[in-house]
Design an enzyme around this catalytic site. Structure first.
Site, PDB file in Angstrom:
ATOM      1  N   LYS A 130       0.845  -1.212   0.000  1.00 23.65           N
ATOM      2  CA  LYS A 130       0.000   0.000   0.000  1.00 23.65           C
ATOM      3  C   LYS A 130       0.876   1.256   0.000  1.00 23.65           C
ATOM      4  CE  LYS A 130      -3.638  -2.700   2.060  1.00 23.65           C
ATOM      5  NZ  LYS A 130      -4.839  -2.773   2.868  1.00 23.65           N
TER       6      LYS A 130
ATOM      7  N   HIS B  94      -8.673  -3.095  -6.111  1.00 19.53           N
ATOM      8  CA  HIS B  94      -8.637  -3.227  -4.647  1.00 19.53           C
ATOM      9  C   HIS B  94      -9.757  -2.377  -4.055  1.00 19.53           C
ATOM     10  CE1 HIS B  94      -7.269  -2.883  -0.514  1.00 19.53           C
ATOM     11  NE2 HIS B  94      -6.536  -3.963  -0.742  1.00 19.53           N
TER      12      HIS B  94
ATOM     13  N   GLU C 169     -11.714 -10.445  -1.092  1.00 19.07           N
ATOM     14  CA  GLU C 169     -11.365  -9.626   0.063  1.00 19.07           C
ATOM     15  C   GLU C 169     -12.611  -8.939   0.614  1.00 19.07           C
ATOM     16  OE1 GLU C 169      -7.002  -8.429   0.043  1.00 19.07           O
ATOM     17  OE2 GLU C 169      -8.052  -6.924  -1.111  1.00 19.07           O
TER      18      GLU C 169
ATOM     19  N   GLY D 176      -7.634  -4.776   7.019  1.00 21.38           N
ATOM     20  CA  GLY D 176      -7.000  -3.865   7.967  1.00 21.38           C
ATOM     21  C   GLY D 176      -7.708  -3.735   9.300  1.00 21.38           C
TER      22      GLY D 176
ATOM     23  N   GLY E 158      -1.266  -5.505   5.956  1.00 26.14           N
ATOM     24  CA  GLY E 158      -0.495  -5.160   7.162  1.00 26.14           C
ATOM     25  C   GLY E 158       0.620  -6.139   7.486  1.00 26.14           C
TER      26      GLY E 158
HETATM   27  P1  PGA Z   1      -4.799  -6.475   5.398  1.00 26.46           P
HETATM   28  O1  PGA Z   1      -5.000  -5.928   3.898  1.00 26.46           O
HETATM   29  O2  PGA Z   1      -4.015  -7.754   5.300  1.00 26.46           O
HETATM   30  O3  PGA Z   1      -4.037  -5.377   6.095  1.00 26.46           O
HETATM   31  O4  PGA Z   1      -6.157  -6.690   5.966  1.00 26.46           O
HETATM   32  C1  PGA Z   1      -5.314  -6.814   2.880  1.00 26.46           C
HETATM   33  C2  PGA Z   1      -5.421  -6.061   1.590  1.00 26.46           C
HETATM   34  O5  PGA Z   1      -5.815  -4.901   1.604  1.00 26.46           O
HETATM   35  O6  PGA Z   1      -5.114  -6.587   0.513  1.00 26.46           O
END
Ligand code: PGA
Length: 269
Positions: A11, A109, A181, A187, A246
């Protein structure tokens, strides 16, 4: 045994210098994992740094010190624009990603959809352009919390995927993977229940088949994946890896997830 893919989505994190350090730590850790797991089936490993750190990562992947592992790690873009070049301030094209060492790109995303107001149609234009240019595509779909509570998960997935199936270019087989997702899991530390992820992945694979997709379609799970819970997803028959946010920002946690993928790939999970 199934083939596994893990994508680290960095990110908007890492300066070039930080990216170099993180990638070196991952490569060092992979050398160690290789000693444990031998030359068995490697999971496919990709990292998606910010565009401004791609050059530093590309350089790092040329470093002789990691000659044993660099071949196993590929770079991915976090987004792409559908035109190849032109007056599109701030945009990056598929040919530019390829020239910056990327093999793949994350498209659609939920942060792009939600914060940058990207539509289902735009996500598909991007996926199409990327596939046509020769990039692999990780196409993200997933329902919001209200939609799940209202029982609309499959309707949302169908809506996000419909334009993709309609406009897939020839030759997409083997180059496209879907990342399931759920938005509420990203997150938040609240990963989906494995049985829900499996159900969604099965739905996605069936939806693809209904639209003429032949062969296997890998589905990754994304949303608060950690070294602790990764195995519970990788064990599922319809999940072929993870898109990790993360936990991909620390080499130790990313490597923990890679180790689970490794075990799933060699059937020892
Ligand atoms: P996350 O993010 O592992 O921090 O939940 C996943 C993503 O956004 O692809």
């Amino acid at each position: 045994m199934k083939s596994m893919t893990v994508v680290g989505n960095w990110k908007m994190h890492t300066t070039p210098q930080e990216a170099r350090i993180l990638l070196r730590d991952i490569l060092r850790g992979l050398t160690h994992l290789r000693e444990i797991h031998g030359s068995g089936p490697w999971p496919r490993v990709l990292v998606a740094p910010p565009f401004t750190s791609l050059a530093a990562c590309q350089e790092t992947l040329r470093d002789d010190e990691f000659a044993e592992t660099v071949w196993a790690v590929h770079l991915a873009g976090q987004d792409v624009f559908w035109e190849a070049e032109g007056a599109y301030t701030g945009a990056i094209s598929a040919p530019m990603l390829l020239a910056s060492g990327c093999r793949a790109v994350v498209v659609g995303h939920s942060e792009r959809r939600r914060i940058f107001r990207e539509t289902d149609e735009e996500a598909v234009l991007k996926a199409r352009a990327a596939l046509q240019a020769g990039l692999d595509v990780f196409f993200c779909v997933g329902e919001g919390e209200d939609q799940r509570e209202a029982g609309e998960t499959f309707a949302v997935l169908r809506r996000q995927l419909e334009p993709l199936w309609e406009r897939l270019p020839a030759g997409a087989q083997g180059k496209l993977a879907i990342a399931y997702e759920p938005v509420w899991a990203i997150g938040t530390g609240r990963a989906a229940r494995p049985e829900d992820a499996e159900e969604a992945a099965q739905f996605i694979r069936e939806d693809a088949r209904r639209h003429g997709w032949e062969g296997d379609l890998p589905v990754l799970y994304g949303g608060s994946v950690t070294p602790e819970n990764a195995g519970s997803f990788f064990r599922l028959p319809s999940i072929h890896g993870a898109l990790v946010g993360g936990a991909s920002l620390k080499a130790a946690s990313f490597l923990g997830i890679l180790e689970a993928a490794w075990k799933a790939a060699e059937g020892s999970l």
